[in-house]
Scaffold this active site. Structure first.
Site, mmCIF file in Angstrom:
data_model
loop_
_atom_site.group_PDB
_atom_site.id
_atom_site.type_symbol
_atom_site.label_atom_id
_atom_site.label_comp_id
_atom_site.label_asym_id
_atom_site.label_seq_id
_atom_site.Cartn_x
_atom_site.Cartn_y
_atom_site.Cartn_z
ATOM 1 N N ASP A 168 8.248 4.922 -19.067
ATOM 2 C CA ASP A 168 7.433 4.683 -17.838
ATOM 3 C C ASP A 168 6.134 4.095 -18.071
ATOM 4 O O ASP A 168 5.251 4.331 -18.978
ATOM 5 C CB ASP A 168 7.423 6.182 -16.953
ATOM 6 C CG ASP A 168 7.052 5.882 -15.726
ATOM 7 O OD1 ASP A 168 5.590 5.513 -15.591
ATOM 8 O OD2 ASP A 168 7.619 6.755 -14.985
ATOM 9 N N ILE A 169 5.813 2.958 -17.460
ATOM 10 C CA ILE A 169 4.522 2.179 -17.927
ATOM 11 C C ILE A 169 3.177 3.035 -17.101
ATOM 12 O O ILE A 169 2.237 2.792 -17.450
ATOM 13 C CB ILE A 169 4.366 0.922 -17.300
ATOM 14 C CG1 ILE A 169 4.658 0.932 -15.823
ATOM 15 C CG2 ILE A 169 5.357 0.003 -18.237
ATOM 16 C CD1 ILE A 169 4.258 -0.530 -15.298
ATOM 17 N N HIS A 209 16.642 6.453 -10.348
ATOM 18 C CA HIS A 209 16.207 6.794 -11.711
ATOM 19 C C HIS A 209 16.076 8.513 -11.756
ATOM 20 O O HIS A 209 15.362 9.054 -11.034
ATOM 21 C CB HIS A 209 15.290 6.126 -12.017
ATOM 22 C CG HIS A 209 14.024 6.197 -11.109
ATOM 23 N ND1 HIS A 209 13.922 5.655 -9.961
ATOM 24 C CD2 HIS A 209 12.800 6.887 -11.276
ATOM 25 C CE1 HIS A 209 12.891 5.895 -9.253
ATOM 26 N NE2 HIS A 209 12.055 6.882 -10.026
ATOM 27 N N GLN A 264 9.227 9.567 -3.892
ATOM 28 C CA GLN A 264 9.877 8.382 -4.619
ATOM 29 C C GLN A 264 9.006 7.023 -4.405
ATOM 30 O O GLN A 264 8.742 6.759 -3.145
ATOM 31 C CB GLN A 264 11.176 8.208 -4.164
ATOM 32 C CG GLN A 264 12.029 6.863 -4.743
ATOM 33 C CD GLN A 264 13.466 6.812 -4.207
ATOM 34 O OE1 GLN A 264 13.850 7.412 -3.259
ATOM 35 N NE2 GLN A 264 14.301 6.216 -5.127
#
Ligand code: AMP
Length: 140
Positions: free
Chosen positions: A33-34, A102, A96
């Site tokens: 996750d960035i 995901h 979300q």
């Protein structure tokens, strides 16, 4: 929710957008996750074109959870957090922000609050280093 093939995870799955890749099989892709909520926050993406759990096939759901279990094991072994959260949001009201299914795998450490959701990009070099540690601990 109708599926938008131009969402960022669909682009990553097609190789049209970059990612820091941890693991891939026929049905799932695991990436860093960035904008992590804690160090070692990874995402398990289904390869099926589904935005939410309500549209996901039973087979893809099973594949996602199989891979999420492995991701949790790898994160636990690599980073030794006190706990690990698995989370999956359906709809904006549930938090979300990317409309492609995901599962979040988020390490928890005693006395540490989670960072805000999808808020602050991490240093890519640091993410790469953590990714290498998680990859090295990936279970068979
Ligand atoms: P959600 O809000 O449950 O849909 O989660 C989406 C997650 O994707 C958030 O935690 C974001 O930080 C993360 N994210 C957004 N864009 C990217 C990207 N390009 N690569 C990796 N993670 C991303």
């Amino acid at each position: 929710m109708s599926y938008d093939p131009n969402n960022i995870f669909a682009k990553i799955l097609r190789g049209e957008a970059p990612c820091i890749r941890i693991f891939e099989d026929d049905q799932t892709l695991v990436i860093m996750d960035i904008m992590p909520q804690s160090e070692g926050h990874v995402l398990v993406l289904t390869k099926e074109a589904a935005a939410q759990i309500f549209e996901l096939s039973e087979e893809a759901a099973a594949a996602c959870m199989r891979t999420a279990r492995k991701a949790a094991l790898a994160v636990k072994a690599a980073l030794e957090p006190a706990g690990v959260i698995l989370a999956q949001a359906n709809g904006a009201a549930a938090g979300q922000t990317v409309p492609h299914l995901h599962v979040h795998v988020i390490p928890r450490r005693d006395g540490q609050f989670l960072a805000m959701h999808a808020a602050k990009p991490a240093d890519p070099a640091q993410l790469e280093k953590i990714a290498e540690r998680i990859k090295a601990a990936w279970p068979a």
